[in-house]
Design a protein around this motif. Structure first.
Motif, PDB file in Angstrom:
ATOM      1  N   ASP A 197       0.625   5.527  19.675  1.00  0.00           N
ATOM      2  CA  ASP A 197       1.919   6.087  20.061  1.00  0.00           C
ATOM      3  C   ASP A 197       2.846   5.845  18.874  1.00  0.00           C
ATOM      4  O   ASP A 197       2.394   5.484  17.792  1.00  0.00           O
ATOM      5  CB  ASP A 197       2.432   5.493  21.383  1.00  0.00           C
ATOM      6  CG  ASP A 197       2.759   4.014  21.310  1.00  0.00           C
ATOM      7  OD1 ASP A 197       3.010   3.497  20.208  1.00  0.00           O
ATOM      8  OD2 ASP A 197       2.783   3.369  22.367  1.00  0.00           O
ATOM      9  N   ARG A 198       4.114   5.988  19.042  1.00  0.00           N
ATOM     10  CA  ARG A 198       5.029   5.896  17.907  1.00  0.00           C
ATOM     11  C   ARG A 198       5.123   4.498  17.302  1.00  0.00           C
ATOM     12  O   ARG A 198       5.295   4.354  16.098  1.00  0.00           O
ATOM     13  CB  ARG A 198       6.417   6.362  18.311  1.00  0.00           C
ATOM     14  CG  ARG A 198       6.432   7.839  18.562  1.00  0.00           C
ATOM     15  CD  ARG A 198       7.826   8.341  18.706  1.00  0.00           C
ATOM     16  NE  ARG A 198       7.769   9.796  18.733  1.00  0.00           N
ATOM     17  CZ  ARG A 198       8.521  10.523  19.485  1.00  0.00           C
ATOM     18  NH1 ARG A 198       9.414   9.978  20.280  1.00  0.00           N
ATOM     19  NH2 ARG A 198       8.409  11.833  19.451  1.00  0.00           N
ATOM     20  N   ARG A 232      -0.542   1.150  17.442  1.00  0.00           N
ATOM     21  CA  ARG A 232      -1.889   1.721  17.469  1.00  0.00           C
ATOM     22  C   ARG A 232      -2.790   0.688  18.135  1.00  0.00           C
ATOM     23  O   ARG A 232      -2.703  -0.505  17.828  1.00  0.00           O
ATOM     24  CB  ARG A 232      -2.384   2.011  16.061  1.00  0.00           C
ATOM     25  CG  ARG A 232      -1.586   3.099  15.382  1.00  0.00           C
ATOM     26  CD  ARG A 232      -2.038   3.317  13.986  1.00  0.00           C
ATOM     27  NE  ARG A 232      -1.747   2.112  13.201  1.00  0.00           N
ATOM     28  CZ  ARG A 232      -2.031   1.969  11.921  1.00  0.00           C
ATOM     29  NH1 ARG A 232      -2.648   2.922  11.269  1.00  0.00           N
ATOM     30  NH2 ARG A 232      -1.737   0.868  11.275  1.00  0.00           N
TER      31      ARG A 232
END
Length: 133
Positions: free
Chosen positions: A68-69, A72
């Motif tokens: 995701d932003r 990881r």
């Protein structure tokens, strides 16, 4: 006709392909050498346990990299043929014992660790390791 079961080889199966795939994936994703080494060691412990304790002549390894932003997550699972889930020891093995430290090692190298039965009667033992994105 009598059934015949083949003994499992006294040597563990070759895990080099699984290790190389893991290393290539994490290197391409920019993970640090330290985290890659931790992931390789944790994978090795689960792979050998699946062979030694799970009775699998060729354990099945699944590697997934989720992102995701901000984070990881590497998720690795190793399947074997035994329905017996790993023991959750509350203390480490005697320092003079020849085995019994592998899952403690996995637990200390990774962020999450567990096991679950799967449909065909065996189990999957897994770990997750996080890295900043």
């Amino acid at each position: 006709m009598p059934s015949c079961t083949l003994p499992i080889s006294p040597e563990p199966p070759d895990w080099s392909a699984a290790r190389q795939e893991l290393r290539d994936l994490l290197t391409a994703a920019g993970w640090s050498a330290e985290l890659i080494a931790d992931a390789e060691l944790a994978l090795h412990e689960l792979f050998v346990n699946a062979w030694k304790h799970g009775g699998s002549p060729a354990p099945v390894v699944v590697v997934a990299l989720l992102a995701d932003r901000a984070l990881r997550t590497l998720r690795v699972s190793v399947a074997d043929d035994s329905p017996a889930l790993p023991e959750q020891r509350t203390r480490s093995a005697d320092p003079y014992e020849l085995s019994g430290r592998g899952l403690h090692l996995v637990r200390s190298l990774t962020h999450r660790f567990g096991a679950a039965p799967h449909r065909r009667g065996g189990k999957r033992v897994w770990f997750e390791l996080d890295s900043a994105a």
